[in-house]
Write an enzyme that holds these catalytic residues in place. Structure first.
Site, mmCIF file in Angstrom:
data_model
loop_
_atom_site.group_PDB
_atom_site.id
_atom_site.type_symbol
_atom_site.label_atom_id
_atom_site.label_comp_id
_atom_site.label_asym_id
_atom_site.label_seq_id
_atom_site.Cartn_x
_atom_site.Cartn_y
_atom_site.Cartn_z
ATOM 1 N N ASP A 66 0.902 -1.026 0.189
ATOM 2 C CA ASP A 66 -0.106 0.131 -0.039
ATOM 3 C C ASP A 66 0.586 1.135 0.058
ATOM 4 O OD1 ASP A 66 1.041 -0.339 2.552
ATOM 5 O OD2 ASP A 66 -0.829 -0.640 3.411
ATOM 6 N N HIS A 143 -6.941 -4.483 10.078
ATOM 7 C CA HIS A 143 -6.813 -4.547 8.798
ATOM 8 C C HIS A 143 -5.511 -5.064 8.383
ATOM 9 C CE1 HIS A 143 -4.979 -0.100 8.979
ATOM 10 N NE2 HIS A 143 -4.127 -1.165 9.122
ATOM 11 N N GLU A 148 -9.561 -1.353 5.357
ATOM 12 C CA GLU A 148 -10.270 -0.868 6.670
ATOM 13 C C GLU A 148 -11.602 -1.669 6.673
ATOM 14 O OE1 GLU A 148 -8.426 0.630 8.409
ATOM 15 O OE2 GLU A 148 -8.146 2.426 7.927
#
Ligand code: GLP
Length: 272
Positions: A66, A143, A148
């Protein structure tokens, strides 16, 4: 799912690095998924040490989980003004090992068309043959990456709005010391999806410290739910290894069983 409980953070990190190193030795072209956060830093330190002793990353291909949206690495900036995950990876691992730059893949927080970028990221993972080994931490809200609560357990790489809890945690860990105001933190991220992560062939999940104990127990032993996206580990069909320190394991109901299995495994290996 194999749950390994170690005495402390250092032992957890050493065990994780040994598993990664064994994969690389077996398959020098390993496709390795990498995570950010404080948890894997010790593992990366160990890998750097192993590299100095000969561990070769020259053919390894990496994909990071990410990146904050609107943020990119700028080595011209001092560290405290660049909170990108790309910069984090550079500082904590990439600058110290012999990965080829063209083999490093990071979500680009500055992509002009982020949605198109997400599609291409999925393609790149496919073209590389899929992820062989994916390193994961777990956020306090359960998470994986930035998936989320409420994220589909079949989700793919996409843009995700961050929860208040995640923003609070990341503000405390990284942004406060950088002198960046809470309101200036990025509120969105590009993240691999849970569906993307579940396609990895081996998952290596790490957690340490008391503050992760509750969420680790929920993810591993609670109901499978999109409210704790790491609970998707219970649906995972590949090889899952969870390495915890004693504190992070302290709320697990089946802790005695996990220890028993570990003991049996050690006995079997010693007998070989
Ligand atoms: C961030 C990252 C996650 C990471 C989590 C936990 O939200 N996107 O990939 O697992 O933080 O971080 P830490 O290891 O610092 O507790």
């Amino acid at each position: 799912m194999e749950v390994i409980i170690k005495e402390n953070y250092e032992e957890m990190s050493r065990c994780a690095a040994e598993i990664i190193a064994a994969h690389i030795k077996k398959n020098p072209r390993l496709v390795l998924g990498l995570a950010t956060g404080a948890t894997p830093v010790g593992t990366y330190k160990e890998l750097i040490r192993m590299h100095r002793e000969g561990l070769d990353f020259s053919q390894v291909v990496t994909f990071n989980l990410d990146e904050y949206l609107g943020v990119g690495m700028d080595l011209g900036k001092p560290y405290h003004l660049d909170q990108s995950y790309a910069r984090f990876m550079h500082e904590e691992l990439f600058a110290h090992i012999n990965l080829k730059p063209e083999n490093i893949h990071l979500p680009d927080g500055l992509a002009p068309d982020p949605e198109e970028f997400c599609r291409r990221y999925e393609e790149a993972i496919k073209n590389a043959g899929g992820i062989d080994l994916q390193v994961l931490g777990i956020g306090r809200d359960g998470h994986w990456a930035f998936n989320e609560p409420g994220s589909s357990l079949a989700s793919r790489t996409r843009i995700q709005a961050l929860t208040k809890e995640t923003l609070d945690d990341n503000y405390e860990s990284f942004y406060r010391q950088a002198g960046i105001a809470r309101e200036e933190m990025p509120h969105f991220a590009i993240t691999m999806g849970i569906g993307t992560i579940l396609e990895a062939r081996h998952i290596l999940m790490l957690a340490s410290g008391k503050k992760k104990a509750q969420v680790v127990a929920k993810a591993l032993e609670g109901p499978v739910t999109s409210q704790i996206t790491a609970s998707a580990i219970q649906l995972y069909s590949g090889k899952a290894t969870v390495i915890l320190d004693k504190e992070a394991a302290s709320e697990l109901k089946n802790i005695e069983y996990y220890r028993h299995v570990e003991k049996l495994k050690a006995e079997m290996e010693a007998g070989r």
